[in-house]
Every structure is written in structure tokens, then in C-alpha cells.
Design a protein around this motif. Sequence first.
Motif, PDB file in Angstrom:
ATOM      1  N   GLY A 150      10.548   5.305  13.093  1.00  0.00           N
ATOM      2  CA  GLY A 150       9.709   4.405  13.854  1.00  0.00           C
ATOM      3  C   GLY A 150       9.168   3.279  12.988  1.00  0.00           C
ATOM      4  N   ALA A 151       8.525   2.310  13.652  1.00  0.00           N
ATOM      5  CA  ALA A 151       8.030   1.116  12.960  1.00  0.00           C
ATOM      6  C   ALA A 151       7.036   1.446  11.851  1.00  0.00           C
ATOM      7  N   GLY A 152       6.304   2.538  12.008  1.00  0.00           N
ATOM      8  CA  GLY A 152       5.294   2.898  11.020  1.00  0.00           C
ATOM      9  C   GLY A 152       5.847   3.152   9.635  1.00  0.00           C
ATOM     10  N   HIS A 153       7.121   3.529   9.545  1.00  0.00           N
ATOM     11  CA  HIS A 153       7.717   3.853   8.247  1.00  0.00           C
ATOM     12  C   HIS A 153       7.924   2.619   7.371  1.00  0.00           C
ATOM     13  N   LEU A 154       7.786   1.431   7.952  1.00  0.00           N
ATOM     14  CA  LEU A 154       7.889   0.194   7.173  1.00  0.00           C
ATOM     15  C   LEU A 154       6.697  -0.729   7.416  1.00  0.00           C
ATOM     16  N   ALA A 155       5.628  -0.189   7.970  1.00  0.00           N
ATOM     17  CA  ALA A 155       4.449  -1.003   8.286  1.00  0.00           C
ATOM     18  C   ALA A 155       3.419  -0.881   7.167  1.00  0.00           C
ATOM     19  N   TRP A 156       3.277  -1.959   6.388  1.00  0.00           N
ATOM     20  CA  TRP A 156       2.407  -1.944   5.199  1.00  0.00           C
ATOM     21  C   TRP A 156       0.994  -1.468   5.535  1.00  0.00           C
ATOM     22  N   SER A 157       0.356  -2.084   6.520  1.00  0.00           N
ATOM     23  CA  SER A 157      -1.040  -1.755   6.815  1.00  0.00           C
ATOM     24  C   SER A 157      -1.185  -0.314   7.291  1.00  0.00           C
ATOM     25  N   PHE A 158      -0.234   0.156   8.085  1.00  0.00           N
ATOM     26  CA  PHE A 158      -0.290   1.539   8.567  1.00  0.00           C
ATOM     27  C   PHE A 158      -0.156   2.521   7.408  1.00  0.00           C
ATOM     28  N   LEU A 159       0.842   2.322   6.556  1.00  0.00           N
ATOM     29  CA  LEU A 159       1.047   3.224   5.422  1.00  0.00           C
ATOM     30  C   LEU A 159      -0.129   3.163   4.448  1.00  0.00           C
ATOM     31  N   GLU A 160      -0.703   1.985   4.298  1.00  0.00           N
ATOM     32  CA  GLU A 160      -1.895   1.844   3.459  1.00  0.00           C
ATOM     33  C   GLU A 160      -3.058   2.620   4.047  1.00  0.00           C
ATOM     34  N   ASN A 161      -3.228   2.524   5.363  1.00  0.00           N
ATOM     35  CA  ASN A 161      -4.333   3.220   6.028  1.00  0.00           C
ATOM     36  C   ASN A 161      -4.140   4.730   6.038  1.00  0.00           C
ATOM     37  N   LEU A 185      14.038   4.130   2.292  1.00  0.00           N
ATOM     38  CA  LEU A 185      13.925   2.912   3.081  1.00  0.00           C
ATOM     39  C   LEU A 185      12.627   2.196   2.707  1.00  0.00           C
ATOM     40  N   GLY A 186      12.726   0.883   2.455  1.00  0.00           N
ATOM     41  CA  GLY A 186      11.533   0.116   2.094  1.00  0.00           C
ATOM     42  C   GLY A 186      11.027   0.408   0.696  1.00  0.00           C
ATOM     43  N   ALA A 187      11.927   0.726  -0.223  1.00  0.00           N
ATOM     44  CA  ALA A 187      11.514   1.123  -1.575  1.00  0.00           C
ATOM     45  C   ALA A 187      10.649   0.065  -2.248  1.00  0.00           C
ATOM     46  N   ALA A 188      11.018  -1.203  -2.121  1.00  0.00           N
ATOM     47  CA  ALA A 188      10.241  -2.265  -2.760  1.00  0.00           C
ATOM     48  C   ALA A 188       8.836  -2.341  -2.178  1.00  0.00           C
ATOM     49  N   LEU A 189       8.735  -2.225  -0.860  1.00  0.00           N
ATOM     50  CA  LEU A 189       7.425  -2.228  -0.207  1.00  0.00           C
ATOM     51  C   LEU A 189       6.587  -1.048  -0.694  1.00  0.00           C
ATOM     52  N   LEU A 190       7.192   0.120  -0.753  1.00  0.00           N
ATOM     53  CA  LEU A 190       6.472   1.325  -1.156  1.00  0.00           C
ATOM     54  C   LEU A 190       5.988   1.228  -2.595  1.00  0.00           C
ATOM     55  N   ARG A 191       6.848   0.698  -3.467  1.00  0.00           N
ATOM     56  CA  ARG A 191       6.443   0.560  -4.880  1.00  0.00           C
ATOM     57  C   ARG A 191       5.228  -0.351  -5.010  1.00  0.00           C
ATOM     58  N   GLY A 192       5.231  -1.446  -4.254  1.00  0.00           N
ATOM     59  CA  GLY A 192       4.098  -2.360  -4.313  1.00  0.00           C
ATOM     60  C   GLY A 192       2.854  -1.771  -3.693  1.00  0.00           C
ATOM     61  N   LEU A 193       3.015  -1.134  -2.547  1.00  0.00           N
ATOM     62  CA  LEU A 193       1.872  -0.582  -1.817  1.00  0.00           C
ATOM     63  C   LEU A 193       1.169   0.521  -2.597  1.00  0.00           C
ATOM     64  N   TYR A 194       1.960   1.422  -3.166  1.00  0.00           N
ATOM     65  CA  TYR A 194       1.386   2.590  -3.849  1.00  0.00           C
ATOM     66  C   TYR A 194       1.428   2.457  -5.369  1.00  0.00           C
ATOM     67  N   HIS A 195       1.673   1.239  -5.870  1.00  0.00           N
ATOM     68  CA  HIS A 195       1.616   0.939  -7.306  1.00  0.00           C
ATOM     69  C   HIS A 195       2.525   1.860  -8.124  1.00  0.00           C
ATOM     70  N   ARG A 196       3.681   2.215  -7.530  1.00  0.00           N
ATOM     71  CA  ARG A 196       4.654   3.112  -8.170  1.00  0.00           C
ATOM     72  C   ARG A 196       4.081   4.488  -8.477  1.00  0.00           C
ATOM     73  N   HIS A 197       2.924   4.784  -7.945  1.00  0.00           N
ATOM     74  CA  HIS A 197       2.281   6.059  -8.264  1.00  0.00           C
ATOM     75  C   HIS A 197       2.481   7.039  -7.107  1.00  0.00           C
ATOM     76  N   TYR A 198       3.710   7.537  -7.020  1.00  0.00           N
ATOM     77  CA  TYR A 198       4.048   8.580  -6.052  1.00  0.00           C
ATOM     78  C   TYR A 198       5.333   9.246  -6.527  1.00  0.00           C
ATOM     79  N   TRP A 199       5.732  10.288  -5.829  1.00  0.00           N
ATOM     80  CA  TRP A 199       6.918  11.049  -6.219  1.00  0.00           C
ATOM     81  C   TRP A 199       7.877  11.128  -5.038  1.00  0.00           C
TER      82      TRP A 199
END
Length: 251
Positions: A150-161, A185-199
Motif C-alpha cells: 500500500g501507499a504507506g510503505h513509501l509515504a515519508w510522513s506516515f513512516l516517520e509518524n 522498496l524505497g531504500a533511499a527514502l528509508l536511509r534518509g528517514l531513519y538516518h541509516r539506523h535500522y536493520w
Amino acid sequence: MTDEREERILAEVHDDFGMIRVLEVEDYRFLEFGDAIEQSCTFTADPAWLEYDYTRAMLIGALCHEAPESALFLGLGAGTLTQACLKFLPLEDVEAIELRPEVPRLAMEYMGLEDDPRLYIRVGDALQLLETAEPADLIFVDLYTDVGPGAGHLAWSFLENCQKRLTPGGWLVINQWANDDGRPLGAALLRGLYHRHYWELPVKEGNVILIVPADLEQVLELDALMARAEALAPRLGYSLQTLIKDIRPAS
């Protein structure tokens, strides 16, 4: 995965989003959306049994928390992961948000989802209802349709919230689609959003489970995770150790 010669249709309903079907094949029942797109699988003898590696990997994400008391599921499906978490974790308060009203009904009627007093199910769009959900120790994102994530898997504000909705020390577990290169999916977005701090935990079904801490000070302690998984294995009926060994830092 299902054999058409043995499958039996138990239910078929149509809503504003399309068709939902429940199939039975021997000891398993399947919840499908649209044109035979399998969403969930339940072992009828034990609805808390996690048949697929991606659900087991999401349980591993939950085990990153030493003693979670609350959980929020964004996307319910058949409720197998919800049932497993209610059975094996010390949860006291669990909320699930499901877009399609027929899904919880079918899950309870055919897929073994129990009416647990700790579980509260709301029907609606998780992207809209997240802000009204209680903060939780664990948040699971699994928002799939008959055409993919769904759209939420690439939605910056939703994933941030989602991350902001975690309690201190909490963990966000995302069932993310994997690209052909094995990255989420959305690896670049995820890296920026979570500052590469995830697994990341890739699984054979073609998904990558993301395990995101509540803040940058929080780390995944593999030894403690392995110990909790090992202690739980006799109750689960399977080992999680092989999957845990595939955990990698954000790519």
C-alpha cells in the motif's frame, strides 16, 4: 502454493476494494485478495503458528523488545502474527487497524482469530487513523493490497509518524517489498528517514523485514535477541536462529 484439485472455497465476499476469498487446502486456510493474491495463511490446528518466514521475521522484530506491553498492528490480514504475539509475548494492550471491514470478520469466522479481551480492532485507513492510536512498544506495518504494498510503505510522513508513535525503547517492524537487487522498496527514502539506523532481514518470500528502533541511541542487541528466541523455541515449535543470522545493517 495451493493445489486446485484439493482447494475448497469457504467464503467469497466483495467490497469497495474488490474480492476477498477464503480457501481451504488440507490443514491450511488462505485469505486471498483479488485474483488469487494470497495475503495470509493459517494452520487450522494452531492459528498462532507462523507458516511463512516473513511472519517469523516480523516476530523476531518483536523479540528485539525485552518485555513489550503494547502493540499496534497496521494491517491485520488473517491475524496470525497478531495471534502469535498475543500468545508468546507479555502484551497487555493490542490495537489493530484494518482497512477492509470484511477482513476481521472473515479472520474470526474462518481463520481462527480469537476475540481476545486485550485486542481492539478498528476499521479504517491506517494512514489516517495512526494519529489517533495509542503509543506502543511495538508497531507493525503490513499494508498490502492485491497489487502489492500500500501507499504507506513509501509515504515519508506516515513512516516517520510510525516511528514517533513508539514508546521509548520501542521497535517498528515493517514488512517491506524487496527489489530485484534484494534491497527494500524505497531504500533511499528509508536511509534518509531513519538516518541509516535500522536493520534488515531478507526472507525467501521476496520481502525484507525492516527493524527500526525508536531513536538513534537504541541498538539491536543480537546476543539478547538470540537468547530470547532460543528460550521461546520450545513453545513456538520451530527455531528462529537461522533467520536471525541473516539480520544485516541498513543497506
